[in-house]
Design an enzyme around this catalytic site. Structure first.
Site, PDB file in Angstrom:
ATOM      1  N   ASN A   1      37.768  22.972  46.355  1.00 47.45           N
ATOM      2  CA  ASN A   1      36.673  23.653  47.046  1.00 47.45           C
ATOM      3  C   ASN A   1      35.898  22.664  47.910  1.00 47.45           C
ATOM      4  O   ASN A   1      35.855  21.469  47.608  1.00 47.45           O
ATOM      5  CB  ASN A   1      35.719  24.263  46.005  1.00 47.45           C
ATOM      6  CG  ASN A   1      34.577  25.044  46.652  1.00 47.45           C
ATOM      7  OD1 ASN A   1      34.777  25.766  47.629  1.00 47.45           O
ATOM      8  ND2 ASN A   1      33.373  24.889  46.108  1.00 47.45           N
TER       9      ASN A   1
ATOM     10  N   GLY B   1      34.709  31.724  58.570  1.00 52.41           N
ATOM     11  CA  GLY B   1      36.008  31.073  58.668  1.00 52.41           C
ATOM     12  C   GLY B   1      36.040  29.834  59.533  1.00 52.41           C
ATOM     13  O   GLY B   1      37.110  29.426  59.988  1.00 52.41           O
ATOM     14  N   SER B   2      34.883  29.200  59.753  1.00 55.07           N
ATOM     15  CA  SER B   2      34.925  28.002  60.604  1.00 55.07           C
ATOM     16  C   SER B   2      35.719  26.881  59.935  1.00 55.07           C
ATOM     17  O   SER B   2      36.383  26.096  60.620  1.00 55.07           O
ATOM     18  CB  SER B   2      33.515  27.540  60.971  1.00 55.07           C
ATOM     19  OG  SER B   2      32.830  27.024  59.853  1.00 55.07           O
ATOM     20  N   ASN B   3      35.674  26.800  58.618  1.00 57.19           N
ATOM     21  CA  ASN B   3      36.496  25.786  57.943  1.00 57.19           C
ATOM     22  C   ASN B   3      37.978  26.148  58.015  1.00 57.19           C
ATOM     23  O   ASN B   3      38.828  25.273  58.209  1.00 57.19           O
ATOM     24  CB  ASN B   3      36.060  25.611  56.487  1.00 57.19           C
ATOM     25  CG  ASN B   3      34.862  24.690  56.379  1.00 57.19           C
ATOM     26  OD1 ASN B   3      34.988  23.478  56.509  1.00 57.19           O
ATOM     27  ND2 ASN B   3      33.681  25.268  56.180  1.00 57.19           N
TER      28      ASN B   3
ATOM     29  N   MET C   1      33.156  33.008  48.282  1.00 56.99           N
ATOM     30  CA  MET C   1      31.889  33.068  47.557  1.00 56.99           C
ATOM     31  C   MET C   1      32.020  33.793  46.214  1.00 56.99           C
ATOM     32  O   MET C   1      31.120  34.512  45.799  1.00 56.99           O
ATOM     33  CB  MET C   1      30.831  33.721  48.455  1.00 56.99           C
ATOM     34  CG  MET C   1      30.597  32.941  49.741  1.00 56.99           C
ATOM     35  SD  MET C   1      30.365  31.151  49.528  1.00 56.99           S
ATOM     36  CE  MET C   1      28.585  31.084  49.589  1.00 56.99           C
ATOM     37  N   ARG C   2      33.128  33.561  45.521  1.00 56.95           N
ATOM     38  CA  ARG C   2      33.296  34.123  44.176  1.00 56.95           C
ATOM     39  C   ARG C   2      33.712  33.028  43.224  1.00 56.95           C
ATOM     40  O   ARG C   2      34.407  32.093  43.611  1.00 56.95           O
ATOM     41  CB  ARG C   2      34.398  35.178  44.168  1.00 56.95           C
ATOM     42  CG  ARG C   2      33.905  36.459  44.624  1.00 56.95           C
ATOM     43  CD  ARG C   2      34.921  37.541  44.731  1.00 56.95           C
ATOM     44  NE  ARG C   2      34.273  38.557  45.503  1.00 56.95           N
ATOM     45  CZ  ARG C   2      33.383  39.408  45.003  1.00 56.95           C
ATOM     46  NH1 ARG C   2      33.153  39.444  43.716  1.00 56.95           N
ATOM     47  NH2 ARG C   2      32.760  40.240  45.781  1.00 56.95           N
TER      48      ARG C   2
ATOM     49  N   HIS D   1      31.982  22.161  49.336  1.00 58.79           N
ATOM     50  CA  HIS D   1      30.629  22.650  49.063  1.00 58.79           C
ATOM     51  C   HIS D   1      29.632  21.863  49.917  1.00 58.79           C
ATOM     52  O   HIS D   1      29.711  20.631  49.992  1.00 58.79           O
ATOM     53  CB  HIS D   1      30.309  22.481  47.577  1.00 58.79           C
ATOM     54  CG  HIS D   1      28.964  23.032  47.216  1.00 58.79           C
ATOM     55  ND1 HIS D   1      28.746  24.388  47.010  1.00 58.79           N
ATOM     56  CD2 HIS D   1      27.756  22.429  47.059  1.00 58.79           C
ATOM     57  CE1 HIS D   1      27.465  24.581  46.731  1.00 58.79           C
ATOM     58  NE2 HIS D   1      26.847  23.418  46.755  1.00 58.79           N
TER      59      HIS D   1
ATOM     60  N   LYS E   1      37.484  41.315  37.183  1.00 61.72           N
ATOM     61  CA  LYS E   1      37.922  40.087  37.859  1.00 61.72           C
ATOM     62  C   LYS E   1      39.384  39.791  37.520  1.00 61.72           C
ATOM     63  O   LYS E   1      40.170  39.405  38.394  1.00 61.72           O
ATOM     64  CB  LYS E   1      37.028  38.916  37.433  1.00 61.72           C
ATOM     65  CG  LYS E   1      37.310  37.631  38.186  1.00 61.72           C
ATOM     66  CD  LYS E   1      36.515  36.445  37.656  1.00 61.72           C
ATOM     67  CE  LYS E   1      35.062  36.481  38.030  1.00 61.72           C
ATOM     68  NZ  LYS E   1      34.779  35.816  39.320  1.00 61.72           N
TER      69      LYS E   1
HETATM   70  C1  GAR Z   1      30.786  26.440  54.282  1.00 62.93           C
HETATM   71  O1  GAR Z   1      29.662  25.695  54.659  1.00 62.93           O
HETATM   72  C2  GAR Z   1      31.186  26.119  52.852  1.00 62.93           C
HETATM   73  O2  GAR Z   1      30.956  24.792  52.495  1.00 62.93           O
HETATM   74  C3  GAR Z   1      30.279  27.049  52.081  1.00 62.93           C
HETATM   75  O3  GAR Z   1      30.306  28.239  52.824  1.00 62.93           O
HETATM   76  C4  GAR Z   1      30.445  27.928  54.213  1.00 62.93           C
HETATM   77  C5  GAR Z   1      31.541  28.795  54.796  1.00 62.93           C
HETATM   78  O4  GAR Z   1      31.575  28.692  56.193  1.00 62.93           O
HETATM   79  N1  GAR Z   1      30.738  27.217  50.745  1.00 62.93           N
HETATM   80  C6  GAR Z   1      29.935  27.369  49.682  1.00 62.93           C
HETATM   81  O5  GAR Z   1      28.729  27.442  49.768  1.00 62.93           O
HETATM   82  C7  GAR Z   1      30.645  27.467  48.353  1.00 62.93           C
HETATM   83  N2  GAR Z   1      29.730  27.405  47.270  1.00 62.93           N
HETATM   84  P1  GAR Z   1      32.886  29.127  56.994  1.00 62.93           P
HETATM   85  O6  GAR Z   1      33.247  30.551  56.568  1.00 62.93           O
HETATM   86  O7  GAR Z   1      32.453  29.099  58.423  1.00 62.93           O
HETATM   87  O8  GAR Z   1      33.985  28.156  56.692  1.00 62.93           O
END
Ligand code: GAR
Length: 186
Positions: free
Chosen positions: A103, A12-14, A86-87, A105, A61
């Site tokens: 999203n 969840g850092s984003n 991640m789904r 990425h 789903k």
């Molecule tokens: C992030 O780096 C995001 O870009 C990536 O997962 C990480 C989640 O980090 N997303 C993907 O790879 C999507 N295909 P977070 O939980 O600390 O935000």
């Protein structure tokens, strides 16, 4: 009023960066598919309501996405921002939020789609990678690109150092893009 939901599966850092960038009042829901994920505690710290579900408890789903959709509608959500969710998004959600699902990425798409994009780029030995913000479509990391930022890879980088550099870029970029998208239709 425009109201956003953030979807996340992990740390969840984003999500945290979005909250700390002043978007707290615009985010009305966190959706998480991983009971116990750290992002759920973060949402509680920020007093953001959560819908946490385990896909295993649904037949398909379409079934769990219908449950998610009910929560989105219950909160009048107009935008969905994936932040480490991640789904793959299925037609149930896509059809309900066409052009309203975004999203982030951790690569310069179309390079290194899918899982562990940072590891993929690291192993490939590229000297530049980056971050992409894009609309969701029915492919995996294939939707129209909104913006990209480059991140350098240096010869003595470990994967961890590179991950940190990319995530710092994400934490700067994603809140900015979200702010602009939401402002554009207030
Ligand atoms: C992030 O780096 C995001 O870009 C990536 O997962 C990480 C989640 O980090 N997303 C993907 O790879 C999507 N295909 P977070 O939980 O600390 O935000």
């Amino acid at each position: 009023k425009v109201r956003a939901a953030v979807f996340a599966s992990g740390t969840g850092s984003n999500f945290q960066a979005i909250m700390e960038a002043g978007l707290h009042d615009d985010v009305a829901l966190l959706v998480c598919d991983k009971p116990g994920a750290a992002v759920i505690d973060l949402a509680q710290d920020f007093a953001v309501p959560t819908f946490v579900f385990d896909p295993k408890h649904y037949d398909s789903k379409a079934d769990y996405e219908s449950a998610v959709l009910e929560h989105l509608r219950g909160k009048n959500i107009t935008w969905v921002f994936l932040a480490g969710y991640m789904r793959i998004i299925g037609p149930t959600l896509l059809n309900a939020y066409p052009d309203k699902m975004i999203n982030i990425h951790p690569s310069l798409l179309p390079d290194f789609p899918g899982k562990d994009a940072i590891g993929q780029a690291y192993e490939a030995g590229v000297s530049t990678t980056g971050v992409t913000v894009h609309y969701i479509d029915d492919g995996v990391d294939t939707g129209p690109i909104i913006t990209q930022q480059k991140v350098s890879v240096f010869p003595d980088d470990t994967k961890e150092i590179l991950t940190n550099r990319i995530q710092q870029m994400e934490h700067k970029l994603y809140p900015q893009v979200i702010q602009q998208l939401m402002k554009s239709e207030q």
